[in-house]
Design a protein around this motif. Sequence first.
Motif, PDB file in Angstrom:
ATOM      1  N   ALA A  53      44.637  45.586  38.168  1.00  0.00           N
ATOM      2  CA  ALA A  53      44.939  45.686  36.599  1.00  0.00           C
ATOM      3  C   ALA A  53      45.099  46.514  35.937  1.00  0.00           C
ATOM      4  O   ALA A  53      46.185  47.141  35.332  1.00  0.00           O
ATOM      5  CB  ALA A  53      44.345  43.649  35.810  1.00  0.00           C
ATOM      6  N   HIS A  79      43.920  50.238  26.632  1.00  0.00           N
ATOM      7  CA  HIS A  79      43.387  49.521  28.238  1.00  0.00           C
ATOM      8  C   HIS A  79      41.884  49.021  27.751  1.00  0.00           C
ATOM      9  O   HIS A  79      41.641  49.301  28.550  1.00  0.00           O
ATOM     10  CB  HIS A  79      43.521  49.636  29.044  1.00  0.00           C
ATOM     11  N   LEU A 100      49.579  42.930  24.863  1.00  0.00           N
ATOM     12  CA  LEU A 100      49.470  41.809  26.554  1.00  0.00           C
ATOM     13  C   LEU A 100      48.813  40.460  25.903  1.00  0.00           C
ATOM     14  O   LEU A 100      47.023  41.234  26.234  1.00  0.00           O
ATOM     15  CB  LEU A 100      49.280  42.711  27.380  1.00  0.00           C
ATOM     16  N   GLN A 145      47.890  48.385  37.924  1.00  0.00           N
ATOM     17  CA  GLN A 145      49.456  47.978  37.680  1.00  0.00           C
ATOM     18  C   GLN A 145      49.918  48.400  36.431  1.00  0.00           C
ATOM     19  O   GLN A 145      51.130  48.643  36.062  1.00  0.00           O
ATOM     20  CB  GLN A 145      49.526  46.589  37.573  1.00  0.00           C
ATOM     21  N   LEU A 146      48.825  48.365  35.038  1.00  0.00           N
ATOM     22  CA  LEU A 146      48.836  49.684  34.461  1.00  0.00           C
ATOM     23  C   LEU A 146      49.159  51.006  33.752  1.00  0.00           C
ATOM     24  O   LEU A 146      49.989  51.164  33.154  1.00  0.00           O
ATOM     25  CB  LEU A 146      47.652  49.003  33.332  1.00  0.00           C
ATOM     26  N   ARG A 151      48.007  36.428  26.968  1.00  0.00           N
ATOM     27  CA  ARG A 151      47.968  35.463  28.771  1.00  0.00           C
ATOM     28  C   ARG A 151      47.773  33.990  27.986  1.00  0.00           C
ATOM     29  O   ARG A 151      47.584  33.933  26.946  1.00  0.00           O
ATOM     30  CB  ARG A 151      47.195  35.382  29.992  1.00  0.00           C
ATOM     31  N   LEU A 181      51.477  42.105  36.550  1.00  0.00           N
ATOM     32  CA  LEU A 181      51.074  42.289  34.876  1.00  0.00           C
ATOM     33  C   LEU A 181      51.612  40.382  34.566  1.00  0.00           C
ATOM     34  O   LEU A 181      51.690  40.286  33.958  1.00  0.00           O
ATOM     35  CB  LEU A 181      50.868  42.850  34.625  1.00  0.00           C
ATOM     36  N   SER A 186      52.227  38.467  29.153  1.00  0.00           N
ATOM     37  CA  SER A 186      51.586  38.353  31.119  1.00  0.00           C
ATOM     38  C   SER A 186      50.320  37.860  31.008  1.00  0.00           C
ATOM     39  O   SER A 186      49.248  37.534  30.699  1.00  0.00           O
ATOM     40  CB  SER A 186      51.284  40.197  30.447  1.00  0.00           C
ATOM     41  N   GLU A 187      49.979  38.695  32.322  1.00  0.00           N
ATOM     42  CA  GLU A 187      48.817  38.226  32.951  1.00  0.00           C
ATOM     43  C   GLU A 187      48.408  39.188  33.897  1.00  0.00           C
ATOM     44  O   GLU A 187      48.865  39.122  35.257  1.00  0.00           O
ATOM     45  CB  GLU A 187      49.587  36.359  33.547  1.00  0.00           C
ATOM     46  N   LEU A 188      47.204  39.405  33.811  1.00  0.00           N
ATOM     47  CA  LEU A 188      46.090  40.145  34.521  1.00  0.00           C
ATOM     48  C   LEU A 188      46.544  40.210  36.113  1.00  0.00           C
ATOM     49  O   LEU A 188      46.216  40.556  36.991  1.00  0.00           O
ATOM     50  CB  LEU A 188      44.675  40.813  34.112  1.00  0.00           C
ATOM     51  N   THR A 189      45.901  38.875  36.682  1.00  0.00           N
ATOM     52  CA  THR A 189      45.816  38.437  37.967  1.00  0.00           C
ATOM     53  C   THR A 189      47.336  38.241  38.578  1.00  0.00           C
ATOM     54  O   THR A 189      47.208  38.387  39.542  1.00  0.00           O
ATOM     55  CB  THR A 189      45.125  37.571  37.623  1.00  0.00           C
ATOM     56  N   THR A 216      45.441  46.100  25.794  1.00  0.00           N
ATOM     57  CA  THR A 216      45.472  45.020  26.293  1.00  0.00           C
ATOM     58  C   THR A 216      44.115  44.811  25.988  1.00  0.00           C
ATOM     59  O   THR A 216      43.497  45.356  25.067  1.00  0.00           O
ATOM     60  CB  THR A 216      45.155  45.814  28.363  1.00  0.00           C
TER      61      THR A 216
END
Length: 525
Positions: free
Chosen positions: A131, A110, A43, A134-135, A45, A91, A84-87, A16
């Motif tokens: 984030a 990460h 990952l 979630q990872l 975005r 994700l 992917s989108e961390l927000t 990431t």
Amino acid sequence: MASIPEYYAGKNVLITGATGFMGKVLVEKLLRACPEVRALYLLVRPKAGQSMEQRVSDMMTCKLFDRVREVNPDFHLKIIPISSELTQPGLAISPEDVERLSACINVVFHCAATIRFDEPLKHALQLNVIATQQLLSLAKQMQHLEAFVHISTAYANCNRKHIDEVIYPPPVEPKKLIDSLEWMDDSIVRDITPRLIGDRPNTYTYTKALAECVVQQEQDKLNIAIIRPSIVGASWQEPVPGWIDNFNGPSGVFIAAGKGILRTMRANNDAVADLVPVDMVINLTLAAGWYTAVHRRKTEKQKDERPKSALVYNCTTGGINPFHWGQIEHHVMSSFKRNPLEQAFRRPNANITSNYLMNQYWILVSHKFPALIYDFVLRLSGQKPQMMRIFNRLHKAIGLLEYFSSQDWEWNSENMSMLMGQLTPEDRRTFNFDVRQLNWPEYIENYCIGTKKYVLNEDMSDIPAARQHLKKLRNIRYTFNTLLVVFIWRVFIARSQMARNIWYFVVSLCFKFLSYFRASSTITK
């Protein structure tokens, strides 16, 4: 144990933050030093109108990857972008990609985080803590995962003066804070942020401390390592000395000083500037990934029943090879006088002071007055004034750094030393993170040149013209000072008998002192 390149051979690695500064260096080093790695899943975005494929393609065309490109022109085939989108929840990774990653990933790095010191708390919490949660949830689904490496910061616990390689109790339980802020209006969160972060200087260090707690909560289920770099700067040796691609941290300060914009900064000359080259951080990160996987596998074969715990590595220089802010100021100024930046505003001549009033005086004299004069000239010529805006942004950026440039910390680095002892002689050379070998004057010189070549995209062949420009600025300064003295004489001294008497008295004192000094020198001889 297998060597580091042997371990990563055939492995699938998830990264990431791969399009960020450290992420790029990590991707490049893995491809170059571990050529048998199977695939790197990134990952990414979409951003600024660019698709994730375009962003990855642009990343691979930069100068950083020139050495990899020479050895393996098809290295891009090993890079697989994942949307992917961390927000976003989960994700924003598609179910198909989740299944794909769960089936093949062996190592996770990460690196993604917001590094803005003034990030609103809600957003910093989302990017740095939620984030990460979630990872970790995704990592627990990975059937062949051998190591999870989390990049934190040495300043996550900067409210302490001595920092060991342990995970400290969090300032608040992350889940409670997340639940509490979820329903709050942004304005309310903004108002209570200073009370929440307490004795930490900003939301970045606060949320990184919370993220470490979140990672620790999964240490029984995953093989985890935490890397804590201090202030990450330009590369020391790899892939080229002085590589840097952003204005963050000291880079922007160096450039502002080299351009002659920055003339004063509040810092402690004697405080340690805990700067660490990015390639050393990445070498430690890759070595930690190897050790976390191979060492844990070894202990499991031995049926070690001890509970797993995340190993923390304080990646710092101050306790091993210290360098101070006053020394940095000297070497930065010297470097930019030898290798000046193009179209400098003034000659490089920055000054560091720890005195608040003195700093405010120099800001007024050396920053605000010149900015007002310059903007006035721009207005007269029909152009849009801009210098005062530039100085205001500079003062804000420097203000955010003052906390870190005005005091010292002590970091324990036993785990870093232990890891170095586990490497083979060949791996120590290839993945060198021995900060004792860092020659600071040479490193700062390459750092300054790197900002010129890689951030500002200036050609080194234009240095003679840049030196001529500095000479022109020097002549302008001498002329201005001469005119200023003449003006003061005509307006104040020449029209007042008392001012003339004081002036003649001061000159006569200076003359008598010089005469006495010459006479003393003659007698001594």
